[in-house]
Every structure is written in C-alpha cells, then in structure tokens.
Design a protein around this motif. Sequence first.
Motif: not given
Lengths: 159, 281
Positions: A102, A134, A136
């Motif tokens: 991202c 995102c 993560c």
Amino acid sequence: MKPISVNVNGFQHEADVEPRTLLVHFLREQIGLTGTNIGCDTSSCGACTVLMNGRSVKACTVLAVQADGQSITTVEGLAENGEWHAVQRAFHEAHGLQCGFCTPGMMMASVSYLKENPSPSEGEVRLALEGNLCRCTGYHNIVKAVLTAAEEMADASAG
Amino acid sequence: MIPAKFDYERPSSLSEAISLLSSGGPDARPIAGGHSLLPLMRLRLSRPTLLVDIGGLSDLRYVREDGDHLAIGALATHDDLARSAELLDRCALIPCVAEQIGDPQVRHRGTIGGSVAHADPASDLPAALMVLDAEIIAHGSNGPRTVLATDFFQGPFMSALEPDEILTEIRVPARDGWGSSYQKFQRRAQDWAIVGVTALIESGDGITGAAIGLTNMGGTPLRATAVEQALVGSSDPDGVAAAAAKVAEIGTPPADENASSEYRLHLAEVLIKRAVAEALS
Ligand SMILES: Cc1cc2nc3c(=O)[nH]c(=O)nc-3n(C[C@H](O)[C@H](O)[C@H](O)COP(=O)(O)OP(=O)(O)OC[C@H]3O[C@@H](n4cnc5c(N)ncnc54)[C@H](O)[C@@H]3O)c2cc1C
Ligand code: FES
Ligand code: FES
C-alpha cells in the motif's frame, strides 16, 4: 487507438492507447513504472494513487485518455536529485510499512494532503487517508510517518 | 477489470458535446469525473459504446454568486464545493455534504453534475439539492431547460435528463443565516450512506423554518415533509424528538444487506435529532 501526450514525472510521453486503457495500466505496462500498484477492482484501496496536476487520484479510476495533456507524478517521481522526498524518509524512519504494497499509494495520498494542510493533527491525517487501505500495519506507523514528514517539511521551510 | 471496448471523443464545446451525444446512438454517454461510470464499466455492469468526455469543458467548472442565488457549474468537483468560499459563506450545507463524499481522491475527480445525473439513491448531494429547492439546468438539442430538483429524480438511477442532454448548472438560493447539518451513517470510512439526513434550519424564537432531506430511504432522495411541519414552532429537544418520530410517515424504506426497513426508520429518526441539534448549534 487514440494518441495521447502525458507528462509523467517531468518527462513527456507520446503514446497510442485504446480508450479503455486505465491510467494505472498505461503507467505500469506502457511506460514501465510499476511502483503504482493495483490492489482492487472497486476503486476502494488507493494502492494506485498518483498525483494528477498535483492532486491525489486513483489511477485505476482514470482513463489514460483522460490524462492526455495532464501532468502525472508517481512514486518514482518523488525523489529529487537522488534525495528522497520527506514523506519517503518519514515512512522509512517511522517504519510506516510492513509488506509495502500500500506504501506508494499511501505516500502519494500523503504528499497531496500535506500540500493542502501542512500541519495536520493525528485525526486529520487518519481522515485524509480514508481512501487508502493497508492490510498489514494497523495504520499507527503510517499516521506517525505522515506527522513526522509534516514536522520535517515545516522545519525545512523554516530553516 | 478492464472495461468493454468503446469509442471516445473529447469535444471542445458544449454544442459539440450535445451533437456527439445525439448522433452517437442509444449507448453514447457523457463522462465527467468518471467516478460512478468507470467503476460500473470496469465491472462490465455498464457498456457504453461511445464516451463523450466533457471533462475538458473548463468553463463548466465554477461556483459563483448571482444575486440571491449561487450558481454551480456541473464540472465543479466535490473538493471544489467543500472549499468554495462563496458556498461556505452563503450555503454552507453544500460544502458540509461534499466533504463527506467518498475520500479525498474521489473528491478530486467526482463532480456535482455527475453525482446528480447518476441519480444514485445513496449519493449524498441529491438530497441536499432537494432541501435547497435547487434548480437544475440542462442543455440538449432543443436548447436549455430548467428542472426543479424535486422533479429531477425519478427513481433509482433515473432522472429527468434526456439521453442527449448535458447538465450544465445547478442553482441554489443563498441561505444566509440558516444552520445546516449532514448526518451520514456508514459502517466504514469512505462508504456510502446507509441512511443520510440533511437539515436546514432557520431559528429565532424557536424553529422558524425547516427542511429535512433523506438519503437512501427510497428510490429517490426524499423530503421529510411531516417532520418539517412539526419542527416549525418547536423550541426544545422534546419537540424536536416528537417531530423526528414523524419520519415514519414517509412509508416503508427499502431493506438491503446493510439495514432492514425498521432499522432504516430508526436510524433516520435518530439522525434527524442529531442533524437538527447540530444545525441549531
Ligand atoms: C470509492 C468511491 C467512493 C464513493 N463514495 C461516494 C459517497 O460516499 N457519496 C457519494 O455521493 N458518491 C460517492 N462516490 C461517487 C462519486 O461521488 C462520483 O464522483 C459521482 O457520483 C459521479 O460524478 P462523476 O463526475 O464522477 O460522474 P461520471 O462517473 O463521469 O458520470 C456518472 C453518470 O452521470 C452522467 N453524467 C456525468 N456528468 C454529466 C453531465 N454534466 N450531464 C449529464 N450527464 C452526466 C454520465 O453519463 C454517467 O451516466 C464514490 C465513488 C467512488 C469511486
Ligand atoms: S487499485 Fe484499488 S483503488 Fe485503484
Ligand atoms: S504495508 Fe502491507 S498493505 Fe500496507
């Protein structure tokens, strides 16, 4: 095919494109700038964010023919004279990424936003990145990176 | 996904755009910001054969004061509306709604003309235009005409526009001194409204004028007229709450994966109270 002329990162590119070519495909496949990612089919994720005439747009939701005559900046165009942009440095320093997918879109959205609002609050940064997903990081370090970049840019222009 | 094939023209004037549309067959479409059309084309839910790109007609991108009205060009982006000094000063409802649309990238591309022409019942601006008694101006092969916002929206994704007509301007009366609020209920940032409530309130000794718009409570944007009537004259939260309960008079709102009809009515009632309180503050 339609002829287009697009300025990308300061270089003028003349090309023939099918009208249905998306700007993101033009950038990745015709010009070979693969820093701009594609993360969804629904204009939701923001991984494809680039600047069009200085403002953030989702390159998957712009036709290449619509970019004819315009200026595009991609993540590859952020660094100047071999020096990272303050936003790139801040993402590195504040570790504003995990897998990095991202990140180009996050950085382009941040660069656009910091031009509009050079000294945002944390809440404002979160709102400004609502078009970027995102998977993560949980966003904490991304927000920290944007705030760090804002401070650094303010110091640079004051000094 | 990549859209199905289409032809593409970029006219340099409004009249050229209209003649391209009228000679372009039943599946010719204008494209402005492309932020409703391209997502549909990428999913192949829409397959126009000709796109007439009006995005370059920069003389349709403006917000200006015109006496006691504000005139908004069809190509003004959501971001333009959110920042317009004229609107913030004289019709603050529109910036308040525009800044809640999508996300910054969407607001940089999407236009008011496209939002209105698309007539999506979940779009944020149409209900605001209903409460503002906006006039919508369109140009086609037969010249210009004006349609009231209240007549413009005819059903989900159906408007009063003819296929060869281009929406050019939206006119709203200035609302100097009126308070405004847009309460958008969504589950996630960037989402469309599950229910939205638009309020315009004039107050002195109690509420003296009220216009309440509902987003995604029917196939078109709606005015909650029973609520509006009951609000006028009320001056305390109990009065506002009693007025808000009259939203049930609109009938049964749609049910979908986000909300049942009952839940939508409940949301609308709560959001009306919040919107009125914010517009009064
Ligand atoms: C990720 C995402 C999130 C979004 N979230 C929201 C949201 O929360 N709320 C919301 O309201 N909207 C939302 N939108 C939609 C956005 O507001 C669109 O910009 C808007 O609905 C359409 O404007 P446009 O200029 O992009 O129109 P386009 O996509 O170019 O056109 C839409 C339709 O209108 C027609 N058209 C366009 N301009 C004219 C004109 N001047 N005259 C006649 N016909 C015309 C086209 O032919 C097409 O049928 C979102 C979009 C995306 C991609
Ligand atoms: S690829 Fe997801 S928004 Fe463009
Ligand atoms: S760092 Fe992996 S998606 Fe954001």
